[in-house]
Design a protein around this motif. Structure first.
Motif, mmCIF file in Angstrom:
data_model
loop_
_atom_site.group_PDB
_atom_site.id
_atom_site.type_symbol
_atom_site.label_atom_id
_atom_site.label_comp_id
_atom_site.label_asym_id
_atom_site.label_seq_id
_atom_site.Cartn_x
_atom_site.Cartn_y
_atom_site.Cartn_z
ATOM 1 N N LYS A 1 34.272 71.366 3.489
ATOM 2 C CA LYS A 1 33.155 71.420 4.426
ATOM 3 C C LYS A 1 31.869 71.474 3.615
ATOM 4 O O LYS A 1 31.839 71.949 2.473
ATOM 5 C CB LYS A 1 33.257 72.633 5.340
ATOM 6 N N GLY A 2 30.799 70.976 4.215
ATOM 7 C CA GLY A 2 29.507 70.993 3.554
ATOM 8 C C GLY A 2 29.462 70.068 2.354
ATOM 9 O O GLY A 2 30.378 69.290 2.098
ATOM 10 N N GLY A 3 28.385 70.152 1.622
ATOM 11 C CA GLY A 3 28.236 69.360 0.416
ATOM 12 C C GLY A 3 27.608 68.002 0.660
ATOM 13 O O GLY A 3 27.499 67.525 1.795
ATOM 14 N N THR A 4 27.194 67.377 -0.437
ATOM 15 C CA THR A 4 26.597 66.043 -0.412
ATOM 16 C C THR A 4 27.245 65.208 -1.505
ATOM 17 O O THR A 4 27.233 65.588 -2.673
ATOM 18 C CB THR A 4 25.074 66.112 -0.652
ATOM 19 N N ILE A 5 27.829 64.099 -1.110
ATOM 20 C CA ILE A 5 28.488 63.188 -2.049
ATOM 21 C C ILE A 5 27.699 61.887 -2.086
ATOM 22 O O ILE A 5 27.419 61.304 -1.031
ATOM 23 C CB ILE A 5 29.945 62.912 -1.633
ATOM 24 N N ILE A 6 27.335 61.443 -3.286
ATOM 25 C CA ILE A 6 26.555 60.212 -3.437
ATOM 26 C C ILE A 6 27.395 59.165 -4.150
ATOM 27 O O ILE A 6 27.906 59.400 -5.251
ATOM 28 C CB ILE A 6 25.253 60.468 -4.221
ATOM 29 N N LEU A 7 27.562 58.033 -3.507
ATOM 30 C CA LEU A 7 28.260 56.895 -4.099
ATOM 31 C C LEU A 7 27.211 55.914 -4.604
ATOM 32 O O LEU A 7 26.450 55.356 -3.802
ATOM 33 C CB LEU A 7 29.165 56.220 -3.053
ATOM 34 N N ASP A 8 27.135 55.720 -5.881
ATOM 35 C CA ASP A 8 26.078 54.887 -6.459
ATOM 36 C C ASP A 8 26.258 53.420 -6.067
ATOM 37 O O ASP A 8 27.233 52.765 -6.454
ATOM 38 C CB ASP A 8 26.080 55.018 -7.979
ATOM 39 N N GLU A 9 25.329 52.923 -5.279
ATOM 40 C CA GLU A 9 25.329 51.525 -4.845
ATOM 41 C C GLU A 9 23.916 50.972 -5.051
ATOM 42 O O GLU A 9 22.937 51.559 -4.575
ATOM 43 C CB GLU A 9 25.720 51.419 -3.368
ATOM 44 N N ASP A 10 23.831 49.849 -5.735
ATOM 45 C CA ASP A 10 22.531 49.245 -6.027
ATOM 46 C C ASP A 10 22.051 48.449 -4.821
ATOM 47 O O ASP A 10 22.106 47.225 -4.793
ATOM 48 C CB ASP A 10 22.628 48.355 -7.260
ATOM 49 N N ILE A 11 21.608 49.179 -3.801
ATOM 50 C CA ILE A 11 21.121 48.573 -2.560
ATOM 51 C C ILE A 11 19.829 49.274 -2.160
ATOM 52 O O ILE A 11 19.629 50.448 -2.468
ATOM 53 C CB ILE A 11 22.159 48.693 -1.420
ATOM 54 N N PRO A 12 18.914 48.583 -1.481
ATOM 55 C CA PRO A 12 17.625 49.192 -1.130
ATOM 56 C C PRO A 12 17.717 50.195 0.007
ATOM 57 O O PRO A 12 16.827 51.038 0.167
ATOM 58 C CB PRO A 12 16.769 47.988 -0.716
ATOM 59 N N GLN A 13 18.786 50.120 0.795
ATOM 60 C CA GLN A 13 18.930 50.991 1.955
ATOM 61 C C GLN A 13 20.269 51.712 1.880
ATOM 62 O O GLN A 13 21.320 51.089 1.761
ATOM 63 C CB GLN A 13 18.854 50.163 3.244
ATOM 64 N N SER A 14 20.230 53.025 1.934
ATOM 65 C CA SER A 14 21.454 53.811 1.843
ATOM 66 C C SER A 14 22.155 53.894 3.193
ATOM 67 O O SER A 14 21.516 53.926 4.249
ATOM 68 C CB SER A 14 21.143 55.233 1.365
ATOM 69 N N GLU A 15 23.491 53.948 3.130
ATOM 70 C CA GLU A 15 24.326 54.193 4.305
ATOM 71 C C GLU A 15 24.766 55.653 4.266
ATOM 72 O O GLU A 15 25.283 56.127 3.254
ATOM 73 C CB GLU A 15 25.551 53.288 4.307
ATOM 74 N N VAL A 16 24.550 56.356 5.369
ATOM 75 C CA VAL A 16 24.830 57.785 5.415
ATOM 76 C C VAL A 16 25.804 58.081 6.549
ATOM 77 O O VAL A 16 25.647 57.594 7.672
ATOM 78 C CB VAL A 16 23.544 58.607 5.641
ATOM 79 N N ILE A 17 26.813 58.907 6.247
ATOM 80 C CA ILE A 17 27.718 59.388 7.278
ATOM 81 C C ILE A 17 27.853 60.897 7.123
ATOM 82 O O ILE A 17 27.917 61.420 6.001
ATOM 83 C CB ILE A 17 29.084 58.682 7.217
ATOM 84 N N MET A 18 27.871 61.605 8.251
ATOM 85 C CA MET A 18 27.920 63.060 8.259
ATOM 86 C C MET A 18 29.032 63.496 9.202
ATOM 87 O O MET A 18 29.269 62.854 10.228
ATOM 88 C CB MET A 18 26.576 63.638 8.730
ATOM 89 N N ALA A 19 29.687 64.606 8.879
ATOM 90 C CA ALA A 19 30.778 65.052 9.747
ATOM 91 C C ALA A 19 31.102 66.519 9.533
ATOM 92 O O ALA A 19 30.894 67.070 8.457
ATOM 93 C CB ALA A 19 32.027 64.208 9.499
ATOM 94 N N HIS A 20 31.602 67.136 10.592
ATOM 95 C CA HIS A 20 32.295 68.419 10.487
ATOM 96 C C HIS A 20 33.304 68.499 11.614
ATOM 97 O O HIS A 20 33.382 67.620 12.466
ATOM 98 C CB HIS A 20 31.331 69.613 10.467
ATOM 99 N N ARG A 21 34.089 69.533 11.607
ATOM 100 C CA ARG A 21 35.173 69.675 12.574
ATOM 101 C C ARG A 21 34.627 69.631 14.001
ATOM 102 O O ARG A 21 33.555 70.170 14.288
ATOM 103 C CB ARG A 21 35.921 70.982 12.342
#
Length: 450
Positions: free
Chosen positions: A253-273
């Protein structure tokens, strides 16, 4: 993976003519049909147009794929109608096309499902072809390898998609040792491991009568449908061992994970139970999520993130209702320089909803929209059949169409505030970002505690 066969012009015209009839008269009787052979179905008889739509599902889906052969159910769904009986792939598909019959299959995580749509005059051959595909698929090598190549290509393309990478990473981190953590369509490696014998075994073990749920809408009565059901499904094995996906709590639970992608716009997904579909507070949760982010233009997230600040084109939240792993999720895409601000605002709105809940006017507006828009779901026989199938799979009761809006209207402001406080946990949100967000660093998630 493979899309359903295209309907002919005649059947599309008939469906278009039926739109008003179904949407204006959805409150009709649902009949429980039992065939002479003991096969059950729910039926809405609709004589306004010469169309029959049937949706059906077998429990299991990709969750029963053997380890190392993930994607098996998906490959079965994509190839089961590529020839059956004496008809090879081309002959089988040509017959469907010539008679404007739509037949298709899909493998989800928990169900292997199918759809049949036919003009009434072609119902005998349509149901015969469906039955043949279920009981006597050929699984010839040429179509198997052709479709295996198509799926492999799609997997390669998807592997480069930042949005998919974010979703896949979240799924894997949440459920590392569970079937929910696996790719539904398998991997390039697991796809290579699947043999024709595996396809046949999947059918024999999972496509059976006691795993079957059926919904039918259209130009047919119960007696005639009973005969068609026996002719179509009567050849299936009657019983298999009971199946249910085991419980799955998030591992983190919690935390921030960053997947390095060389793109100008980031894709973000968030979730919890989240909350399960059979929870007594589901309808209150459905409403408060609509207010937070599920209501498109009217939602708080849309107003705060897009309308007031122009941070994104699209943002929203939703309830993910896997049987044993419900989640509350949100997604957004925005420029790398604005990711930090966007996530901050979304979490602020998450917190505000948890602390204060919706206002009385927001609750009134949400109820008005959700109850008033419900008839718009009934715009074709196929969509109505989908609803009938979902009602059965979720044990909603045969009177659900009459009761659904009453359930929503019964939610009080006190209910909504209480459920919002229990449901939304901003500190538990796991955030996965695919891109190069400015001003954000990774933060290790915490182990999930019951």
């Amino acid at each position: 993976m493979k899309s359903f066969a295209k309907l002919g012009l005649a059947i599309w015209l008939t469906i278009l003519l039926s739109l008003y009839n179904l949407s204006s008269a959805f409150a009709v009787d649902i009949v429980q049909v039992t065939s002479p052979g003991g096969i059950h179905a729910w039926l809405i008889e609709d004589r306004s147009n010469p169309i029959i739509s049937m949706k059906f599902a077998f429990s299991g889906g990709s969750s029963v794929d053997p380890e190392g052969k993930e994607g098996l159910a998906n490959l079965v769904a994509a190839t089961i109608d590529e020839g059956a009986g004496d008809l090879d792939s081309q002959a089988f598909q040509a017959k469907l096309n010539d008679l404007s019959i739509s037949l298709g299959f899909d493998a989800g995580r928990e169900f292997f499902s199918g759809e049949l749509v036919t003009l009434t005059k072609n119902k005998a051959i349509a149901f015969e072809l469906l039955g043949l595909s279920l009981t006597g698929p050929r699984f010839d090598r040429e179509p198997i390898e052709r479709i295996r190549s198509q799926i492999s290509l799609a997997l390669k393309q998807r592997a480069d998609d930042p949005g998919y990478k974010a979703q896949s990473t979240l799924r894997t981190l949440y459920y590392p040792n569970h079937v929910y953590g696996r790719a539904n369509d398998g991997t390039l490696e697991s796809l290579k491991n699947i043999t024709i014998s595996d396809l046949k075994s999947y059918l024999a073990e999972n496509i059976v009568q006691n795993n079957l749920t059926i919904a039918v809408v259209g130009d047919v009565d119960g007696v005639e449908l009973g005969t068609l059901l026996d002719q179509t499904f009567g050849g299936l094995t009657q019983k298999s061992k009971p199946f249910r996906v085991s419980g799955a709590s998030p591992a983190i639970k919690g935390g921030t994970i960053i997947l390095d992608e060389d793109i100008p716009q980031s894709e973000v997904i968030m979730a919890h139970r989240g909350i399960s579909r059979d929870d007594p507070d589901y309808y209150a949760a459905f409403i408060v999520n609509h207010i937070l982010g599920g209501g498109s233009f009217s939602s708080r997230l849309y107003q705060e993130v897009r309308e007031k600040r122009g941070l994104t084109y699209s943002v929203g939240s939703y309830l993910s209702l896997l049987d044993q792993a419900p989640l509350v999720m949100a997604s957004v895409a925005t420029q790398n320089e604005r990711v930090a601000e966007t996530i901050r605002i979304m979490k602020e709105q998450w917190s505000l909803m948890a602390e204060e809940g919706p206002s009385e006017q927001e609750l009134i507006d949400a109820k008005t929209y959700l109850t008033g828009s419900f008839p718009l779901s009934f715009t074709s026989t196929g969509r109505v059949a989908n609803i009938l199938l979902a009602m059965q799979l979720n044990d909603l009761g045969i009177d659900y169409l009459d009761q659904r809006n009453k359930y929503l209207e019964a939610v009080t402001l006190e209910d909504a505030k209480r459920v919002a406080k229990e449901l939304f946990k901003p500190d538990s949100l796991t955030v996965v970002i695919a891109g190069r967000p400015v001003g954000l660093e990774e933060e290790a998630p915490l182990p999930f505690e019951q």
